[in-house]
Design a protein around this motif. Structure first.
Motif, PDB file in Angstrom:
ATOM      1  N   VAL A  51       0.947  -1.079   0.074  1.00 39.65           N
ATOM      2  CA  VAL A  51       0.134  -0.025   0.028  1.00 39.65           C
ATOM      3  C   VAL A  51       0.821   1.305   0.004  1.00 39.65           C
ATOM      4  CG1 VAL A  51      -1.556   1.443   1.369  1.00 39.65           C
ATOM      5  CG2 VAL A  51      -1.872  -1.012   1.075  1.00 39.65           C
ATOM      6  N   VAL A  52       0.780   2.281  -0.809  1.00 39.98           N
ATOM      7  CA  VAL A  52       1.525   3.318  -1.074  1.00 39.98           C
ATOM      8  C   VAL A  52       0.938   4.818  -0.661  1.00 39.98           C
ATOM      9  CG1 VAL A  52       2.910   2.208  -2.973  1.00 39.98           C
ATOM     10  CG2 VAL A  52       0.838   3.686  -3.581  1.00 39.98           C
ATOM     11  N   ARG A  53      -0.146   4.477  -0.258  1.00 43.79           N
ATOM     12  CA  ARG A  53      -0.912   5.598   0.209  1.00 43.79           C
ATOM     13  C   ARG A  53      -2.293   5.319   0.628  1.00 43.79           C
ATOM     14  NH1 ARG A  53      -4.223   8.614  -3.731  1.00 43.79           N
ATOM     15  NH2 ARG A  53      -3.928   7.681  -5.666  1.00 43.79           N
ATOM     16  N   THR A  54      -3.061   6.471   0.916  1.00 47.31           N
ATOM     17  CA  THR A  54      -4.457   6.223   1.478  1.00 47.31           C
ATOM     18  C   THR A  54      -5.314   7.217   0.601  1.00 47.31           C
ATOM     19  OG1 THR A  54      -4.371   7.573   3.408  1.00 47.31           O
ATOM     20  CG2 THR A  54      -4.218   5.056   3.647  1.00 47.31           C
ATOM     21  N   ALA A  55      -6.591   6.687   0.516  1.00 46.11           N
ATOM     22  CA  ALA A  55      -7.731   7.484  -0.341  1.00 46.11           C
ATOM     23  C   ALA A  55      -8.762   7.414   0.142  1.00 46.11           C
ATOM     24  CB  ALA A  55      -7.574   7.347  -1.681  1.00 46.11           C
ATOM     25  N   ARG A  56      -9.738   8.549   0.468  1.00 47.54           N
ATOM     26  CA  ARG A  56     -10.946   8.339   0.736  1.00 47.54           C
ATOM     27  C   ARG A  56     -11.810   7.885  -0.324  1.00 47.54           C
ATOM     28  NH1 ARG A  56     -13.687  12.473   4.976  1.00 47.54           N
ATOM     29  NH2 ARG A  56     -11.860  11.777   5.745  1.00 47.54           N
ATOM     30  N   ALA A  57     -12.516   6.586   0.206  1.00 52.05           N
ATOM     31  CA  ALA A  57     -13.511   5.973  -0.706  1.00 52.05           C
ATOM     32  C   ALA A  57     -14.911   6.573   0.027  1.00 52.05           C
ATOM     33  CB  ALA A  57     -13.399   4.663  -0.636  1.00 52.05           C
ATOM     34  N   VAL A  58     -15.831   6.670  -1.227  1.00 52.03           N
ATOM     35  CA  VAL A  58     -17.369   6.982  -0.833  1.00 52.03           C
ATOM     36  C   VAL A  58     -17.967   5.936  -1.445  1.00 52.03           C
ATOM     37  CG1 VAL A  58     -19.211   8.680  -0.985  1.00 52.03           C
ATOM     38  CG2 VAL A  58     -16.813   9.574  -1.267  1.00 52.03           C
ATOM     39  N   TYR A  59     -19.098   5.106  -0.529  1.00 49.76           N
ATOM     40  CA  TYR A  59     -19.500   4.075  -1.039  1.00 49.76           C
ATOM     41  C   TYR A  59     -21.124   4.306  -1.312  1.00 49.76           C
ATOM     42  CZ  TYR A  59     -16.022   1.493   1.514  1.00 49.76           C
ATOM     43  OH  TYR A  59     -14.603   0.834   1.911  1.00 49.76           O
ATOM     44  N   ALA A  60     -21.862   3.472  -1.919  1.00 45.67           N
ATOM     45  CA  ALA A  60     -23.169   3.860  -2.561  1.00 45.67           C
ATOM     46  C   ALA A  60     -24.051   4.314  -1.479  1.00 45.67           C
ATOM     47  CB  ALA A  60     -23.677   2.679  -3.124  1.00 45.67           C
ATOM     48  N   ASN A  61     -23.989   4.152  -0.217  1.00 48.59           N
ATOM     49  CA  ASN A  61     -24.933   4.450   0.724  1.00 48.59           C
ATOM     50  C   ASN A  61     -24.286   5.782   1.402  1.00 48.59           C
ATOM     51  OD1 ASN A  61     -22.567   3.990   2.431  1.00 48.59           O
ATOM     52  ND2 ASN A  61     -23.740   2.359   3.658  1.00 48.59           N
ATOM     53  N   ASP A  62     -23.320   6.554   0.770  1.00 45.11           N
ATOM     54  CA  ASP A  62     -22.617   7.949   1.168  1.00 45.11           C
ATOM     55  C   ASP A  62     -21.628   7.769   2.230  1.00 45.11           C
ATOM     56  OD1 ASP A  62     -22.301  10.402   0.079  1.00 45.11           O
ATOM     57  OD2 ASP A  62     -23.832  11.308   1.569  1.00 45.11           O
ATOM     58  N   SER A  63     -21.504   6.429   2.883  1.00 46.04           N
ATOM     59  CA  SER A  63     -20.524   6.515   3.918  1.00 46.04           C
ATOM     60  C   SER A  63     -19.042   6.781   3.276  1.00 46.04           C
ATOM     61  CB  SER A  63     -20.565   5.160   4.457  1.00 46.04           C
ATOM     62  OG  SER A  63     -20.379   4.117   3.762  1.00 46.04           O
ATOM     63  N   ARG A  64     -18.204   6.957   4.269  1.00 41.97           N
ATOM     64  CA  ARG A  64     -16.889   7.379   3.568  1.00 41.97           C
ATOM     65  C   ARG A  64     -15.907   6.648   4.569  1.00 41.97           C
ATOM     66  NH1 ARG A  64     -17.788  12.214   0.537  1.00 41.97           N
ATOM     67  NH2 ARG A  64     -19.723  12.714   0.703  1.00 41.97           N
ATOM     68  N   GLU A  65     -14.618   6.226   3.755  1.00 41.67           N
ATOM     69  CA  GLU A  65     -13.620   5.480   4.739  1.00 41.67           C
ATOM     70  C   GLU A  65     -12.346   5.652   3.836  1.00 41.67           C
ATOM     71  OE1 GLU A  65     -12.774   0.873   5.896  1.00 41.67           O
ATOM     72  OE2 GLU A  65     -14.348   1.098   4.004  1.00 41.67           O
ATOM     73  N   GLU A  66     -11.196   5.790   4.975  1.00 46.66           N
ATOM     74  CA  GLU A  66     -10.160   5.876   4.364  1.00 46.66           C
ATOM     75  C   GLU A  66      -9.534   4.467   4.069  1.00 46.66           C
ATOM     76  OE1 GLU A  66      -7.913   8.634   3.787  1.00 46.66           O
ATOM     77  OE2 GLU A  66      -9.653   9.912   4.322  1.00 46.66           O
ATOM     78  N   VAL A  67      -9.156   4.364   2.816  1.00 41.80           N
ATOM     79  CA  VAL A  67      -8.712   2.816   2.285  1.00 41.80           C
ATOM     80  C   VAL A  67      -7.429   3.015   1.541  1.00 41.80           C
ATOM     81  CG1 VAL A  67     -11.298   2.117   1.753  1.00 41.80           C
ATOM     82  CG2 VAL A  67      -9.911   3.107  -0.180  1.00 41.80           C
ATOM     83  N   GLY A  68      -6.561   1.930   1.669  1.00 43.96           N
ATOM     84  CA  GLY A  68      -5.181   1.721   0.922  1.00 43.96           C
ATOM     85  C   GLY A  68      -5.364   2.042  -0.640  1.00 43.96           C
ATOM     86  N   VAL A  69      -4.292   2.311  -1.194  1.00 47.69           N
ATOM     87  CA  VAL A  69      -4.181   2.438  -2.569  1.00 47.69           C
ATOM     88  C   VAL A  69      -2.910   1.678  -2.701  1.00 47.69           C
ATOM     89  CG1 VAL A  69      -3.679   3.810  -4.413  1.00 47.69           C
ATOM     90  CG2 VAL A  69      -5.289   4.665  -2.654  1.00 47.69           C
ATOM     91  N   SER A  70      -3.034   0.630  -3.617  1.00 44.94           N
ATOM     92  CA  SER A  70      -1.929  -0.120  -4.128  1.00 44.94           C
ATOM     93  C   SER A  70      -0.809   0.311  -5.016  1.00 44.94           C
ATOM     94  CB  SER A  70      -2.231  -1.501  -4.821  1.00 44.94           C
ATOM     95  OG  SER A  70      -2.456  -1.372  -5.947  1.00 44.94           O
ATOM     96  N   GLU A  71       0.494  -0.356  -5.016  1.00 46.67           N
ATOM     97  CA  GLU A  71       1.166  -0.015  -6.086  1.00 46.67           C
ATOM     98  C   GLU A  71       0.634  -0.583  -7.520  1.00 46.67           C
ATOM     99  OE1 GLU A  71       5.756  -0.962  -4.647  1.00 46.67           O
ATOM    100  OE2 GLU A  71       4.406  -2.581  -4.052  1.00 46.67           O
ATOM    101  N   MET A  72       1.565  -0.044  -8.576  1.00 42.90           N
ATOM    102  CA  MET A  72       0.821  -0.369  -9.876  1.00 42.90           C
ATOM    103  C   MET A  72       0.633  -1.718  -9.962  1.00 42.90           C
ATOM    104  SD  MET A  72       0.389   2.620 -11.026  1.00 42.90           S
ATOM    105  CE  MET A  72       0.218   2.545 -12.772  1.00 42.90           C
ATOM    106  N   VAL A  73      -0.742  -1.921 -10.595  1.00 46.57           N
ATOM    107  CA  VAL A  73      -1.074  -3.454 -11.013  1.00 46.57           C
ATOM    108  C   VAL A  73      -1.266  -3.479 -12.661  1.00 46.57           C
ATOM    109  CG1 VAL A  73      -2.917  -5.168 -10.589  1.00 46.57           C
ATOM    110  CG2 VAL A  73      -2.070  -3.710  -8.765  1.00 46.57           C
ATOM    111  N   GLY A  74      -0.859  -4.457 -13.047  1.00 41.30           N
ATOM    112  CA  GLY A  74      -1.136  -4.664 -14.493  1.00 41.30           C
ATOM    113  C   GLY A  74      -2.623  -5.349 -14.563  1.00 41.30           C
TER     114      GLY A  74
END
Length: 188
Positions: A96-119
């Motif tokens: 995991v190289v950083r985090t980002a805020r994800a917004v779900y369909a029910n409008d809840s929000r969560e900080e989630v990991g962001v991976s290194e590059m994936v082919g």
């Protein structure tokens, strides 16, 4: 008085235009058929460790050392970014190289990991991007579909190449002319 809205099977069978009444267990013989009933689109994907590929290009690894993961992924046109579970991240040997805020369909929000590059290899097409790390299955979002120029065929529950250029993805480049600065906008 309450109206009865539920028809009995015997009543339905007596109606001349109803041929056969079947229950879901009679229709569905395999678990994979449930997805089609639910309207889900799934596609075979091969996820590849992008760092391993870079090391192969530099001569520091051999191609048989590239870590990859193959699965049937859920295609979600409502999701902008693609997702992979932490187990897949670990299988690929990525971090995991950083985090980002994800917004779900029910409008809840969560900080989630962001991976290194994936082919991401899907239907003979390829792109590379960071993926969100969460959930329990691989999910393909809009950015991958746009980049590899695949469309969702909702009627047949499958992915199809863009009929305007079915042999390969088309990358549109638009030049902004007539202004003080000359820029190039790249769109998949």
């Amino acid at each position: 008085m309450e109206k009865k809205t539920r028809l009995e099977v015997s009543t339905l069978r007596s109606v001349s235009h109803v041929r056969t009444i079947r229950t879901i267990p009679e229709i569905v013989k395999h678990a994979s058929e449930v997805y089609a009933l639910m309207g889900e689109v799934r596609a075979q994907v091969k996820l590849v460790n992008g760092a391993d590929e870079a090391l192969v290009r530099r001569g520091l690894l051999t191609s048989d050392q590239i870590r990859y993961y193959e699965t049937t992924a859920l295609v979600d046109t409502g999701a902008i970014r693609s997702v992979l579970p932490v187990q897949v991240l670990q299988h690929l040997g990525l971090e995991v190289v950083r985090t980002a805020r994800a917004v779900y369909a029910n409008d809840s929000r969560e900080e989630v990991g962001v991976s290194e590059m994936v082919g991401i290899n899907i239907m003979g097409r390829r792109t590379t991007e960071e993926m969100l790390v969460l959930g329990s299955e691989v999910l393909i979002g809009q950015t991958v579909l746009e980049t590899v120029d695949l469309l969702v065929d909702c009627t047949n529950l499958r992915l199809v190449p863009n009929p305007d250029h079915p042999d390969q993805p088309l990358i549109k480049i638009k030049a902004l002319v007539g202004s003080k600065f000359f820029g190039i906008a790249v769109h998949a």
